[in-house]
Design a protein around this motif. Sequence first.
Motif, short mmCIF file in Angstrom:
data_model
loop_
_atom_site.label_atom_id
_atom_site.label_comp_id
_atom_site.label_asym_id
_atom_site.label_seq_id
_atom_site.Cartn_x
_atom_site.Cartn_y
_atom_site.Cartn_z
N THR A 135 8.53 -10.77 6.01
CA THR A 135 7.47 -10.00 6.66
C THR A 135 7.63 -8.50 6.37
O THR A 135 8.75 -8.01 6.16
N PHE A 136 6.51 -7.83 6.40
CA PHE A 136 6.47 -6.38 6.15
C PHE A 136 5.47 -5.75 7.12
O PHE A 136 4.49 -6.38 7.50
N SER A 137 5.72 -4.50 7.47
CA SER A 137 4.74 -3.75 8.25
C SER A 137 4.95 -2.27 7.95
O SER A 137 6.09 -1.82 7.79
N PHE A 138 3.85 -1.55 7.85
CA PHE A 138 3.95 -0.14 7.47
C PHE A 138 3.13 0.71 8.43
O PHE A 138 1.99 0.36 8.77
N SER A 139 3.72 1.81 8.83
CA SER A 139 2.96 2.75 9.66
C SER A 139 1.93 3.46 8.78
O SER A 139 2.04 3.47 7.54
N GLY A 140 0.97 4.06 9.45
CA GLY A 140 -0.04 4.81 8.70
C GLY A 140 0.59 5.92 7.88
O GLY A 140 0.22 6.15 6.72
N GLN A 141 1.58 6.61 8.47
CA GLN A 141 2.19 7.72 7.74
C GLN A 141 2.96 7.22 6.52
O GLN A 141 2.93 7.84 5.45
N ALA A 142 3.62 6.07 6.67
CA ALA A 142 4.36 5.52 5.52
C ALA A 142 3.41 5.17 4.38
O ALA A 142 3.69 5.42 3.20
N LEU A 143 2.27 4.59 4.74
CA LEU A 143 1.28 4.26 3.69
C LEU A 143 0.73 5.53 3.04
O LEU A 143 0.54 5.59 1.82
N ALA A 144 0.47 6.53 3.87
CA ALA A 144 -0.05 7.79 3.32
C ALA A 144 0.99 8.45 2.41
O ALA A 144 0.65 8.95 1.32
N ASP A 145 2.25 8.43 2.83
CA ASP A 145 3.31 9.01 1.99
C ASP A 145 3.40 8.28 0.65
O ASP A 145 3.55 8.89 -0.41
N TYR A 146 3.30 6.95 0.72
CA TYR A 146 3.34 6.15 -0.52
C TYR A 146 2.18 6.55 -1.43
O TYR A 146 2.35 6.75 -2.63
N ALA A 147 0.99 6.64 -0.83
CA ALA A 147 -0.20 6.95 -1.63
C ALA A 147 -0.06 8.31 -2.29
O ALA A 147 -0.36 8.48 -3.49
N ILE A 148 0.40 9.29 -1.53
CA ILE A 148 0.54 10.65 -2.08
C ILE A 148 1.59 10.66 -3.20
O ILE A 148 1.40 11.28 -4.25
N ALA A 149 2.68 9.91 -2.97
CA ALA A 149 3.72 9.83 -4.01
C ALA A 149 3.17 9.20 -5.29
O ALA A 149 3.63 9.50 -6.40
N CYS A 150 2.18 8.32 -5.14
CA CYS A 150 1.57 7.68 -6.32
C CYS A 150 0.52 8.56 -6.99
O CYS A 150 -0.02 8.19 -8.03
N GLY A 151 0.22 9.68 -6.35
CA GLY A 151 -0.78 10.56 -6.94
C GLY A 151 -2.19 10.31 -6.44
O GLY A 151 -3.16 10.85 -6.98
N GLU A 152 -2.32 9.46 -5.43
CA GLU A 152 -3.66 9.20 -4.87
C GLU A 152 -4.19 10.47 -4.21
O GLU A 152 -3.43 11.24 -3.60
N THR A 153 -5.50 10.66 -4.29
CA THR A 153 -6.11 11.81 -3.62
C THR A 153 -7.21 11.39 -2.65
O THR A 153 -7.63 12.20 -1.82
N ALA A 154 -7.69 10.16 -2.76
CA ALA A 154 -8.78 9.72 -1.88
C ALA A 154 -8.26 9.64 -0.44
O ALA A 154 -7.19 9.08 -0.18
N SER A 155 -9.06 10.16 0.49
CA SER A 155 -8.58 10.24 1.88
C SER A 155 -8.40 8.86 2.51
O SER A 155 -7.62 8.73 3.45
N ARG A 156 -9.10 7.85 2.02
CA ARG A 156 -8.91 6.51 2.61
C ARG A 156 -7.50 5.98 2.35
O ARG A 156 -7.07 5.01 2.97
N TYR A 157 -6.80 6.64 1.41
CA TYR A 157 -5.40 6.26 1.14
C TYR A 157 -4.40 7.29 1.69
O TYR A 157 -3.25 6.97 1.95
N THR A 158 -4.84 8.53 1.79
CA THR A 158 -3.88 9.60 2.11
C THR A 158 -3.98 10.12 3.54
O THR A 158 -3.08 10.83 4.00
N ASP A 159 -5.06 9.80 4.23
CA ASP A 159 -5.27 10.35 5.57
C ASP A 159 -5.36 9.23 6.60
O ASP A 159 -6.38 8.54 6.68
N PRO A 160 -4.32 9.05 7.41
CA PRO A 160 -4.35 7.96 8.40
C PRO A 160 -5.50 8.09 9.39
O PRO A 160 -5.85 7.10 10.05
#
Lengths: 212, 150
Positions: free
Chosen positions: B23-48
């Motif tokens: 099982t896995f679970s991620f907080s909104g901030q963890a997902l946003a951090d991951y997205a930003i580290a990947c270079g994502e800029t779209a807010s649906r990925y970077t802004d919880p």
Amino acid sequence: MILDLHAHSIKSDDGRAKVQNYCQWITTRNVPIDGFVLTEHRQFDFESDYSELAQKFNLTILKGAEVETEYGHVLVFGVTKPLTEEFDFSNITLKLADVVAAANKHGAVAVPCHPGRVRVGMSAHIEEHGVPEGVHIVETFNGGSRGNEDDIAQTMADKLSYQGIGGSDAHIVSHIGRCATRFSAVINSELELVAALKSGEFEALTFKEDAA
Amino acid sequence: MSAPLDVEALKEEFLFKVFDEKTFSFSGQALADYAIACGETASRYTDPADADFQAPPTIATSLQPGQRMPKGFPKVAGLGMDAGKAVSPKAPIRPDVELLGKSHMQDIYTKTGRSGRMVFFVIRMEVFDPSGTEVASADTSVVIREKPSV
């Protein structure tokens, strides 16, 4: 008419190029070919239909296959459903004689590719297995060849009186058209490609130095 | 030198059998951090705080099973290398949702190259949300280059 007779798309496990992107690259970079043949590894791609892309980009896009035999890899042009039922395209220990016989039976053409390559080229296996029956054409220019592999291929072709074709063996977009084959005929279908290969009216071309 | 792998026997024994669940679970901030580290800029990925906030589609490739290979899978002689990943996103992955990753051997196949025979193992993790909906699957391919016989 110039066709790149050896290319792989994302349908191959190691292909990284979408067919649409090949078309865009050829068009925007003025790659001097009129089309290409998708020879996916160890399979024939029945499901893809590239006719709209071909029309949109004014290119000939055909399909073949690349299979694996004891003499190395072999391109098959003119693949039909009955031909795919003659042997298992995914088998990496096919007998070249069986591939050639099946191709002949079903109106296709089998062409050993990158024959100068170690382990997966025909030249490396002639000493062990002898000169195979039924081979008339080999790929003398391959876009993925290293060092003197194309020279080995050409020397073998000269010695055994084989005709040569060229293909890029592209797996990524920018490699399409590195090598190709010039035909005197106009080719718009796999049947016409087979007929053109059987006519002997073609020559292998390389553009690798131009691309470098 | 060890004998070449019997691929057909391995396929018979191991394909399509789930060998790991995690099982896995991620907080909104963890997902946003991951997205930003990947270079994502779209807010649906970077802004919880975004109304459509979700994990970037690639996140399934970063989920690691507890056990990498099925129990009893033979040790393979040769040089092992990563042979790439492929992800199939199927539904948005939202924060703070418990995800269940089920792993199985999806394919075993061979090919030949300059270096000899290579054997590919494709391990697929299918990721489900609590309702049982599959939200993504991720393939991890490993290739073993067997020692050439000549």
